[in-house]
Motif scaffolding. Structure first.
Motif, PDB file in Angstrom:
ATOM      1  N   GLN A  86       0.816  -1.210   0.000  1.00 16.98           N
ATOM      2  CA  GLN A  86       0.000   0.000   0.000  1.00 16.98           C
ATOM      3  C   GLN A  86       0.850   1.262   0.000  1.00 16.98           C
ATOM      4  O   GLN A  86       0.526   2.227  -0.693  1.00 16.98           O
ATOM      5  N   SER A 128       2.319   1.775  -3.501  1.00 15.00           N
ATOM      6  CA  SER A 128       1.388   1.889  -4.635  1.00 15.00           C
ATOM      7  C   SER A 128       1.279   3.336  -5.096  1.00 15.00           C
ATOM      8  O   SER A 128       1.513   4.273  -4.334  1.00 15.00           O
ATOM      9  N   LYS A 145      -0.712   6.362  -5.740  1.00 16.11           N
ATOM     10  CA  LYS A 145      -1.985   6.882  -5.256  1.00 16.11           C
ATOM     11  C   LYS A 145      -2.737   7.603  -6.377  1.00 16.11           C
ATOM     12  O   LYS A 145      -2.144   8.314  -7.181  1.00 16.11           O
ATOM     13  N   ASP A 177      -5.598  10.355  -7.104  1.00 17.41           N
ATOM     14  CA  ASP A 177      -6.378  11.437  -6.519  1.00 17.41           C
ATOM     15  C   ASP A 177      -7.839  11.347  -6.968  1.00 17.41           C
ATOM     16  O   ASP A 177      -8.141  10.924  -8.081  1.00 17.41           O
ATOM     17  N   SER A 232      -5.516   1.519  -2.020  1.00 16.30           N
ATOM     18  CA  SER A 232      -4.410   2.452  -1.765  1.00 16.30           C
ATOM     19  C   SER A 232      -3.837   3.029  -3.048  1.00 16.30           C
ATOM     20  O   SER A 232      -3.098   4.015  -3.008  1.00 16.30           O
ATOM     21  N   GLY A 233      -4.134   2.436  -4.204  1.00 22.71           N
ATOM     22  CA  GLY A 233      -3.610   2.925  -5.478  1.00 22.71           C
ATOM     23  C   GLY A 233      -3.253   1.799  -6.414  1.00 22.71           C
ATOM     24  O   GLY A 233      -3.655   0.650  -6.231  1.00 22.71           O
ATOM     25  N   ASN A 279      -0.470  11.364   2.033  1.00 21.77           N
ATOM     26  CA  ASN A 279      -1.362  10.915   0.967  1.00 21.77           C
ATOM     27  C   ASN A 279      -2.843  11.095   1.291  1.00 21.77           C
ATOM     28  O   ASN A 279      -3.697  10.617   0.539  1.00 21.77           O
ATOM     29  N   TYR A 312      -4.767  10.011   3.813  1.00 22.96           N
ATOM     30  CA  TYR A 312      -5.553   8.894   4.314  1.00 22.96           C
ATOM     31  C   TYR A 312      -5.900   9.008   5.801  1.00 22.96           C
ATOM     32  O   TYR A 312      -6.408   8.061   6.381  1.00 22.96           O
TER      33      TYR A 312
END
Length: 590
Positions: free
Chosen positions: A370, A373, A375, A377, A386-387, A415, A417
């Protein structure tokens, strides 16, 4: 306030009643039942119970396989009526851990038109950079599927002993083609001047057949295969299969493998539903959604609840090419498939690369996947978890050593989160902007109160929350097999109601304006209590629009440029002016 809450519950209830969805009726298919007798019961007593079922109900329970005796797992033919009869038997309930349907799970392959093409999927996950460091040597990946046939392009791939749980035999060859294709993505022989490449081509494969030639299989077989893999040295398990219904015996098997340090990965499913299928939905399973060649969510892929990461699964612009078998002839062929079934083995292969780079636990492997990965948007519906999977970045991070909490916390912060839905089941509602909206509405109310003294009440508070943020954490809730839109509606503020059902990130200018607060003020102006709810909504909407003007000024028809910002700021000022006008001369309790 009670009337208002009852009205909201009534509206939501009507919405559930009218919404066209499959609901709880969408259960899995089964024609047999699992009886899992308690391990502390003597074998003689279990045999007596089995004999009693035969005599009383004319049923014929049998051990599921040669491995079932240790866990006392029996299978018997039966339908829903038989299941109810067995569950109603008090004595049988006391002697068993589970009495549950032996559901059929199916491979997640979608119809496709085979053709030869380049492996865009390996470039998409940056596999070349990962191969500079490792190709998965020393790691064993169990492929729980339709079996694996050693086609020519698996000739140089190492295999360890597997098992066929469908036919109860050691030979786990493929008779459907799905499992061989999946295994090829994980560890197709590479650098052999033939065919295609695999993600972790130096890893060992453990073929475990749980799906028949029709592509279906039972949860009892799958659960035993998971335990077999955990007990026989598998480091990673891939399950490109699933079904709509949970199973306690399978979840117990997943937890068993997890506790033994096995990384368990599963396909999210191909129903284009806003929640992953089982077993991908379980907490200790890494759930994978599918991307097309352009990096978009594949149209068929499940998304939302439970999805942890996304990987190439194929689509109309390009599918996943590997060597497999033609099920009609048994001959080796190169074929292109698409589905979340094809996405999951990419993650399984990268998990093998990570395990080859260090002694990582399942949770640490997930953290690396994760954190590394790519990301995406604006992933408002959690299409990608997670991407996008990045093998090169994952191996690079794995080689640096264990991830500290400080590093992981920094990644979460950087990021975006750090929000409630990330921890619940996805990543849609940003926490900090929502808190800013609520805080802003309270500050506006305190400012107004300074000039027009009034007592605080729940009506005013309710209006502030409804106008500024709504019960925003509800937007991250998922209830499996139920529609998600009621949670989005309840979790939305008034300006967000226009896009709540569609799930769009753009605000509707009708809702994101002074219009609704003005209507509420006109309706409730003469009411001594509800008037303050209307004033509160005006202040809340003012705060919500002001915050959105700076962080997310996207409006239908106006885009996200200066015109949208000007519209939001102007209406925020109008809402505050409306609240001020309605509050003038008021000294009564709010």
């Amino acid at each position: 306030m009670k009337k208002f809450l009852l009205m909201c519950l009534f509206i939501v209830g009507i919405g559930f009643a009218l919404c066209p969805y499959k609901g709880f009726a969408a259960q899995g298919e089964f024609n047999s039942i699992i009886l899992d007798f308690r391990e502390d019961i003597p074998a003689t007593e279990v045999q007596q119970e089995v004999a009693g079922l035969t005599q009383k109900y004319n049923l014929s329970p049998r051990l599921n396989s040669e491995f079932s005796a240790a866990d006392n797992i029996y299978i018997l033919e039966g339908d829903a009526a038989t299941l109810k009869t067995l569950r109603d038997s008090k004595g049988l309930r006391n002697d068993t851990e589970y009495i549950e349907p032996n559901y059929f799970y199916r491979a997640f392959t979608t119809p496709n038109d085979p053709y030869y093409g380049k492996q865009w999927n390996l470039r998409n996950i940056n596999a070349e950079q990962a191969w500079d460091e490792t190709a998965g040597d020393g790691v064993t990946v169990a492929v729980i599927d339709t079996g694996v046939t050693q086609v020519p392009d698996l000739k140089d791939t190492q295999f360890v002993e597997g098992y066929d749980f469908v036919n109860d035999r050691a030979d786990a060859t493929d008779d459907f083609g799905h499992g061989t294709h999946v295994a090829g993505t994980v560890a197709q022989s590479t650098n052999n001047n033939y065919g295609t490449a695999g993600v972790a081509y130096q890893a060992k494969l453990m073929p475990l057949k749980v799906l028949s030639a029709s592509g279906g299989g039972t949860v009892a077989d799958i659960a035993e295969a998971i335990r077999f893999a955990a007990d026989n040295g598998a480091d990673v398990i891939n399950m490109s299969l699933g079904g709509p219904s949970p199973s306690e015996i399978m979840e117990e098997a997943v937890n068993y493998a997890y506790n033994k340090g096995v990384v368990v990965i599963a396909a999210a499913g191909n129903e284009s539903s806003d929640s992953a299928s089982y077993p991908a939905r379980y907490p200790h399973v890494i759930s994978v959604s599918a991307l097309d060649a352009a990096g978009n969510k594949a149209p068929y892929s499940n998304f939302g609840a439970g999805v942890d990461i996304s990987a190439p699964g194929g689509g109309e612009s390009g599918q996943i090419l590997q060597e497999t078998i033609d099920p009609s002839t048994g001959e080796a062929v190169f074929a292109e498939f698409q589905g979340t079934s094809m996405a999951a083995p990419h993650v399984a292969g990268v998990a093998a690369l990570i395990k080859a780079s260090g002694d990582y636990s399942p949770d640490e492997v997930l953290d690396i996947l994760q954190e590394s990965s790519r990301k995406i948007d604006g992933d408002s519906l959690n299409y990608f978890g997670s991407g996008h999977l990045d093998a090169g970045a994952a191996v690079k991070l794995a080689l640096k050593g264990n991830i500290s909490f400080k590093d992981f916390f920094r990644w979460l912060r950087d990021n975006g989160y750090l929000n409630l839905r990330f921890w619940i089941d996805g990543g849609m509602v940003a926490l900090l902007p929502k808190l800013a909206m609520v805080l802003g509405s309270y500050l506006l109310a305190l400012f107004l109160r300074y000039y027009f003294p009034f007592a605080w009440s729940w009506f005013l508070t309710g209006g502030l929350v409804a106008g500024s943020s709504g019960i925003f954490f509800l937007r991250g809730f998922y209830v499996f097999d139920l529609p998600q839109w009621p949670f989005r509606v309840m979790g939305s503020s008034i300006p967000e109601l226009g896009n709540a059902i569609q799930g769009s990130s753009a605000l509707n200018p009708v809702f994101a304006s002074v219009l609704i607060p003005a209507v509420l003020v006109v309706l409730f102006l003469g009411h001594p209590k509800w008037k303050w709810f209307a004033i509160g909504t005006a202040l809340g909407v003012s705060s919500c629009l002001a915050v959105n003007a700076f962080i997310s000024p996207e409006l239908w028809g106006l885009g996200d440029g200066w015109m949208a910002r000007a519209f939001l700021i102007a209406n925020a000022l109008l809402c505050f002016g409306l609240a001020k006008l309605a509050s003038q001369g008021e000294t009564n309790a709010a």
